[in-house]
Write an enzyme that holds these catalytic residues in place. Structure first.
Site, PDB file in Angstrom:
ATOM      1  N   ASP A 198      38.251  58.739 -34.042  1.00 27.45           N
ATOM      2  CA  ASP A 198      37.865  58.009 -35.024  1.00 27.45           C
ATOM      3  C   ASP A 198      37.246  56.524 -34.769  1.00 27.45           C
ATOM      4  O   ASP A 198      37.708  56.092 -33.478  1.00 27.45           O
ATOM      5  CB  ASP A 198      38.952  58.014 -36.151  1.00 27.45           C
ATOM      6  N   ASP A 200      37.129  53.441 -37.753  1.00 30.83           N
ATOM      7  CA  ASP A 200      37.705  52.578 -38.274  1.00 30.83           C
ATOM      8  C   ASP A 200      39.048  52.567 -38.130  1.00 30.83           C
ATOM      9  O   ASP A 200      39.725  53.673 -38.284  1.00 30.83           O
ATOM     10  CB  ASP A 200      37.363  52.775 -39.750  1.00 30.83           C
TER      11      ASP A 200
END
Length: 415
Positions: free
Chosen positions: A201, A203
């Site tokens: 991922d 963020d």
């Protein structure tokens, strides 16, 4: 004779032969190992096993060898001569020697083998005792303990046999939470070293920020967007609906804001080291994001990532429209992209690693061979294979069995 030509056997030859365990202790220096085996060579013994550890400049060297046969015509025993010679050699180097008689080798290891990796900051004696006791309670035996790293965290690996991996994980997970350390349990075997695709991922994982909040700050609605983002990451809101609602608030921003946001993005501590080390060790690395290609494309170029996919902010006539284009990268989309990246990389899913922090990462984490929750929300920590709760992304390397020394060695490679 090749390995394929060796005849099958129901037992290892010599399992019940007399053996000697030769143990050497003392201050380490070059030549000790060579000197011991030079001494043993005079008695024509075979080496059955060797183990050597150096801790704070002190060596512990163990050699399991076959017991020597008495010399023809001798009134004494070659074993007695060997003992006297080894002790004399050790004393000449200010070392201590211990020799123990016995039969055969180590008893066979139990079925079910796992690597238990512990990350402590610090790692206390109380923690080590509790983990060892928990392993024993599952019926597991600790065959070996090895330090992977001493900074930025203390990382220690236990090689365990005699207990199923899932059983170990279920017992050690609550212990990790109670003790305030991170514990990863993975099955032993070649597959662990063959994990050749890592997908993250973006963020709050690869970077410290939530990109949509950086855009929102320029639109004057940061607090409102942050509140919706937090609820979505906790799994309280549908991700796609929350994404559309947040992006709508960005409508009208000048497209120049994209470059401003790119400059504001902060990589997570250890992110560069993680990606650089994985790449230099032959791994492929990708990112999937519920954020925006306007940022992930720049990260892909900067870090040399093999794969990247995210949502795309629509820009018309130099302005953000408040909409996204194309398929939404949501919870299901991240898992789908992991599968696609693995297929493109030629890597089985069982040999993939996924890293994330939010509820929309859960499908991806559970699809991968190893899912790592990084400083994650409670719902994610509870569902992932393992969790890392220290602020250094490169600690994930230790979960793959990569030592700090290998990280530093990779930094010396060209590329």
């Amino acid at each position: 004779m090749s390995a394929s030509q060796i005849p099958p056997a129901t037992a290892v030859p010599g399992d019940d032969l007399p053996t000697l365990l030769v143990k050497i202790f003392g201050k380490d220096r070059p030549g000790i190992t060579a000197g011991l085996f030079d001494t043993l060579a005079a008695y024509s013994v075979d080496v059955v096993d060797i183990e050597q550890v150096v801790t704070r400049g002190r060596i512990t060297l163990c050699a399991l060898v076959t017991a020597p046969s008495p010399a023809e015509g001798s009134t004494g025993t070659s074993e007695g001569d060997l003992r006297a010679t080894v002790h004399s050699w050790a004393e000449s180097l200010n070392l201590q020697a211990e020799i123990i008689s016995g039969r055969g080798d180590n008893r066979p290891r139990g079925t079910g083998r796992s690597h238990v990796t512990v990350l402590g900051h610090p790692l206390t004696a109380e923690t080590a005792a509790a983990i060892a006791a928990a392993i024993t309670a599952t019926g597991g035996n600790i065959d070996r303990i090895f330090r992977l790293a001493k900074y930025p965290v203390t990382a220690v690996e236990f090689a365990v046999s005699g207990a199923a991996t899932e059983a170990l994980r279920s017992v050690l997970a609550p212990e990790a939470a109670r003790l305030g350390v991170d514990i990863a349990v993975v099955a032993a075997g070649l597959q662990r070293r063959a994990q050749r695709l890592v997908v993250m991922d973006v963020d709050s994982t690869l970077i410290q920020d939530e990109v949509i909040e950086l855009f929102a700050a320029h639109a004057g609605c940061e607090a409102e967007v942050a509140e919706v983002t937090a609820a979505a990451m906790r799994g309280e809101l549908d991700f796609e609906q929350s994404l559309h609602a947040r992006v709508e608030l960005l409508g009208g921003l000048d497209a120049s804001v994209v470059e401003a946001v790119r400059k504001e993005v902060r990589l997570t501590p250890g992110a560069r080291t993680l990606v650089r080390t994985l790449k230099r060790l032959g791994y492929q690395v990708g990112v999937v994001s519920g954020g925006f290609t306007q940022v992930t494309d720049a990260l892909q170029e900067e870090l040399g990532l093999d794969f990247a996919s995210a949502n795309t902010l629509e820009i018309v006539d130099g302005k953000l429209t408040g909409r996204v284009t194309g398929d939404i990268v949501d919870r299901a989309g991240k898992a789908r992209l992991l599968r696609e990246f693995a297929q493109q990389a030629g890597v089985p899913l069982a040999q993939t690693v996924a890293i994330g922090d939010g509820a929309n990462d859960l499908d991806m984490l559970n699809t991968a061979g190893l899912g790592v929750a990084f400083n994650a929300k409670p719902v994610v920590r509870e569902a992932a294979h393992t969790a890392v709760n220290v602020p250094f992304l490169d600690t994930v390397l230790y979960l793959l069995g990569i030592t700090r020394e290998e990280v530093e060695a990779a930094d010396t490679l060209v590329g």
